[in-house]
Structures are given as structure tokens and as C-alpha cells.
Design an enzyme around this catalytic site. Structure first.
Site, PDB file in Angstrom:
ATOM      1  N   HIS A 156      -6.478  -5.415  -7.640  1.00 29.49           N
ATOM      2  CA  HIS A 156      -8.851  -4.195  -7.528  1.00 29.49           C
ATOM      3  C   HIS A 156      -9.084  -4.957  -6.741  1.00 29.49           C
ATOM      4  O   HIS A 156      -9.480  -4.552  -5.845  1.00 29.49           O
ATOM      5  CB  HIS A 156      -8.295  -3.662  -8.341  1.00 29.49           C
ATOM      6  N   ASP A 376       9.456   6.894   0.218  1.00 30.74           N
ATOM      7  CA  ASP A 376      11.363   6.452   0.363  1.00 30.74           C
ATOM      8  C   ASP A 376      11.528   5.644   0.327  1.00 30.74           C
ATOM      9  O   ASP A 376      11.301   5.306   2.141  1.00 30.74           O
ATOM     10  CB  ASP A 376      11.272   7.457   1.826  1.00 30.74           C
TER      11      ASP A 376
END
Length: 443
Positions: A156, A376
Site C-alpha cells: 500500500h 482476463d
């Protein structure tokens, strides 16, 4: 007899960028936003149904080769943080773990359990390694049915949820289309530090914001926003967003649960917002780094007989958001004054969250990020995009459900507050507690 869910690590490899980082890019400065970000990993799990045309070995090979390609574009993720000031882009690489689960994918998707989901990640989300060790770790989990779960952990300190989406989109484009740039256009990676340079006084110091860790429980709820938004509409906010409506309902319910255990408690909500498009000089959504702010909504102790209406909560939230964008973001034009404003806001946030004087709820929404379309890799969209929850008290995180219409809420509360929430009739009316995400196509 119930079989214990086990994940066995079978291989571990370091994946380095496909081309070396140029010498003039070896020292990558953090921005002041990055410096102030709490130490943890931004994590997500991507689940895929079995694909008969692609073997697990081929999938793993494709993921590793494309990861090497994308790291050449996101080269700081292959380095190490130094003194909370910069990243040494030494091409140390990302960790790539391969693992096997002892069950079919449906075992996880029929009844998702945060404790089990954590086993599919390569590292603990709250690990201090996020600032001292590898900045990116990947775990590819193969299930007995041929299904796949990819656990992605980015520090982060360099990546918010929007950056995570940008990285995954670039990675999947490299895997599916062969070129990172076929999926996204990435602005210069030093855009953040050029506009909001790091402050030397924040180097190697204690974090300004330390999220509280206590004994907590995390649960997943699924909401249909269309059932809630009509109840949240008012003259002040005639068309509340689905996020406003769901957050307001969840906040009201958790605050009510807290009040049962500690009557008279003040309740405060901090809603995270993506600042990229809100800066005086807006930045592209694909800008890498942390560009997160947060507006705060405060509610005085509620009387038992006169609980604040949902529509009033939404009105408070909308006004707080408007005031935040009107008064704070104009100060973020870049340079020293902007950095001081950012530090000041972070310091106030840290004082509130750690004071113990109020019930402080930290809320963020991943809805609208498009993670299902971004991920994908050549074998279709994910069957499920999942969070795992965190160990930080009073955390509320929203993410799109797989159908795109429903909203999942990952809620972390103290054990006592979660027990009180179990009896909340309003929450049970509008929320499904941890429903199955399995479909007929999931083995």
C-alpha cells in the site's frame, strides 16, 4: 465428514523485470501521500473456473512470463523501500508462489470464509514487510477441479486500489494480448512524487496513521442497492448513489450495535475518495501511487427513541463530501504548501482514529473499479473477485458483486459489536449474510 481446507506450497520463484531498469530510474521517490500511507498490503483474490483448453502448467507459465513483462513497466514494484523516502529499483523482483488446494473451487465459493481465503494469499495483508520487504507477491492456487485463484498483494506504500486495478489490467493485457500497452496507457511513474514530493522529516519515522488492531471478526454481506436507495432519497439528495445508500445503512446498523455495548458513544465515518480526478490539475486514472483522501461525517450520540433517519445520514454524507471537495482539494495544487496540507489532514485522521474518544469507522469503496473486466488473462473473466477482510477494527469495504448490480460489504468489527449486530433486524432485512457465489458453471 468435513475435510479441513489445506493449501500446499509447491514452488516459489522470484520474477524480475524482462528488461533492466535504467540507471536514471533506479531511485524512485515516494510521494508524500505514499509516505503517509499505513503499512499493509493492498490485496485481492481473482477466482477462475476450470478451463479445459488450458492446463494449469500453461496458465502458470503465461502468468510468470507476462508478470516479467509488466514489471518492466511498473519497475518500482520490483524494488525495495528505503527510509520511507524512495524505492531502490534494483530489480530484486516480485515473489511468485505456486500452491495446490485440497478441494474443488466450489468448496470456497459455496460459503466464503475470510480465514480460509487468507490461505490463498502469499503474505499476511497486515505484514510489516509491506515497507521493509517485497513490494509485490503473487500466489497462484490450483484447485482439484482445475479452478484457479490468483492472490495479488501490492504494498500500500506504492499502490492504492486504483493502482492495483491499473497493474492487473496491464498484467492481463500482457498475458492475453502480448503487450502491456494494449490494455492501458501508463503516465510517467514519477508523476505523484513530482507533484507531491516526499518530506525528509517523514523519513524513517513512526507512521502518522496507525490503524488499531484488536480482536475482531470479519463478515461478508451482500446488498441489493435498489431496495435501499428509495429509502435514502430526500429533498436534499433526491438521487442518492448506491454507495451512499449502502454505506449509510451499514453505518446506522453498526453504530446502533456499538451503542448497545456503550450507550452515548459518538460515531464518526471517514469515507475514502479517489483524488485523481479531483485535483486542481486532474490526473489520469492510471496514475500510479496513492491518491486517496477522505471526508468525515460526524454524528452526535443518538437517543434510543429518535434514531437518525437513513435519508438524513445520506444528506450529511453528501454535504460533508461537497465541503471536502470545496475546501480541501483546491489546496492540492502541488508543491510544499500542498504537502503540508496533506500531512495536516493525515495527522488529524491519525488523532481521531487512535483517540478512542469516538467510534471511528473507516470506509472505502472498490465499486466501479472494473476489476472483473480488467482481469482476463486469456481464460475469461473471473468467476469472483474477492477481498479477504482486514484485522483493523471498524473497517467497511465495498466491492462489486459478480453480477455488477449487487454490492458486497466486508465488515470488520469487535467481537462484541458483531455479536450485537447479529440481532439487528434492519440489517437482516436488507442484507444476505455471506451467500454463495457459486454458479452452475463452477465445479
Amino acid at each position: 465428514m468435513t475435510v479441513e481446507f489445506k493449501v500446499k506450497l509447491v514452488a516459489k520463484e522470484t520474477i524480475r523485470p524482462s528488461s533492466p531498469t535504467p540507471d536514471h530510474e533506479k531511485n524512485f521517490k515516494l510521494s508524500v501521500f505514499d509516505q503517509l500511507t499505513p503499512i499493509l498490503y493492498t490485496s485481492v483474490l481473482l477466482f477462475y473456473a476450470s478451463n479445459a483448453s488450458t492446463s494449469s502448467r500453461h496458465q502458470s507459465s503465461r502468468l510468470k512470463s507476462s508478470l516479467s513483462k509488466v514489471l518492466a513497466h511498473f519497475y518500482p514494484l520490483a524494488g525495495r523501500i528505503r527510509d520511507n523516502l524512495y524505492i531502490d529499483c534494483d530489480d530484486s523482483g516480485a515473489e511468485f508462489v505456486e500452491a495446490k488446494a485440497n478441494c474443488p473451487l466450489s468448496h470456497i465459493l459455496d460459503r466464503p470464509c475470510p480465514a480460509l481465503l487468507r490461505k490463498l494469499l502469499p503474505i499476511n495483508t497486515e505484514s510489516p514487510e509491506a515497507s521493509t520487504g517485497r513490494l509485490m507477491l503473487i500466489q497462484v492456487n490450483t484447485f482439484g477441479c482445475g479452478g484457479l485463484a490468483i492472490g495479488v498483494c501490492l504494498s500500500h506504500k506504492i499502490a492504492d486500489a486504483t493502482t492495483l486495478r491499473t497493474f492487473i489490467k496491464g498484467w492481463s493485457a500482457a498475458a492475453f494480448l502480448g503487450e502491456v500497452s494494449a490494455g492501458i496507457e501508463i503516465p510517467p511513474l514519477d508523476t505523484a512524487s513530482a507533484q507531491f514530493p516526499p518530506l525528509a522529516e517523514l523519513a524513517a519515522t513512526s507512521p502518522v496513521v496507525v490503524l488499531p488492531k484488536v480482536r475482531c471478526r470479519t463478515r461478508r454481506y451482500v446488498f441489493d442497492p435498489t431496495e435501499i436507495t428509495p429509502l435514502a432519497a430526500s429533498e436534499a439528495v433526491p438521487e442518492p448513489t448506491r454507495i451512499e445508500a449502502v454505506v449509510a445503512l451499514v453505518w446506522r446498523c453498526v453504530a446502533r450495535a456499538s451503542r448497545k455495548n456503550d450507550p452515548g458513544r459518538q460515531s464518526l465515518l471517514s469515507q475514502a475518495v479517489n483524488l485523481r480526478g479531483r485535483l486542481p490539475e486532474p490526473l489520469p486514472e492510471t496514475t500510479v501511487g496513492n491518491f486517496v483522501g477522505g471526508f468525515k461525517v460526524e454524528i452526535v450520540p443518538w437517543a434510543e427513541e429518535s434514531e437518525i433517519e437513513l435519508k438524513k445520514l445520506v444528506s450529511h454524507m453528501r454535504e460533508a463530501k461537497r465541503e471536502y471537495f470545496a475546501s480541501y482539494t483546491p489546496r492540492l495544487s502541488g508543491g510544499g504548501e500542498s504537502c503540508l496540507a496533506i500531512v495536516e489532514a493525515a495527522a488529524k485522521f491519525g488523532m481521531l482514529i487512535n483517540s478512542g474518544a469516538v467510534d471511528f469507522y473507516n470506509c472505502s469503496s472498490w465499486c466501479g473499479l472494473g476489476l472483473y473486466d480488467a482481469a482476463d488473462f486469456g481464460w475469461g473473466r473471473p468467476a469472483w473477485v474477492s477481498l479477504v477482510g482486514v484485522e483493523y477494527k471498524n473497517s467497511i469495504v465495498l466491492v462489486d458483486a459478480r453480477d455488477g448490480d449487487m454490492v458486497e460489504v466486508w465488515l470488520t468489527l469487535s467481537q462484541a459489536d458483531m455479536d450485537a449486530l447479529d440481532a439487528d433486524g434492519e440489517l437482516l432485512r436488507f442484507a444476505s449474510l455471506n451467500p454463495s457465489v457459486s454458479g452452475s458453471s463452477i465445479p
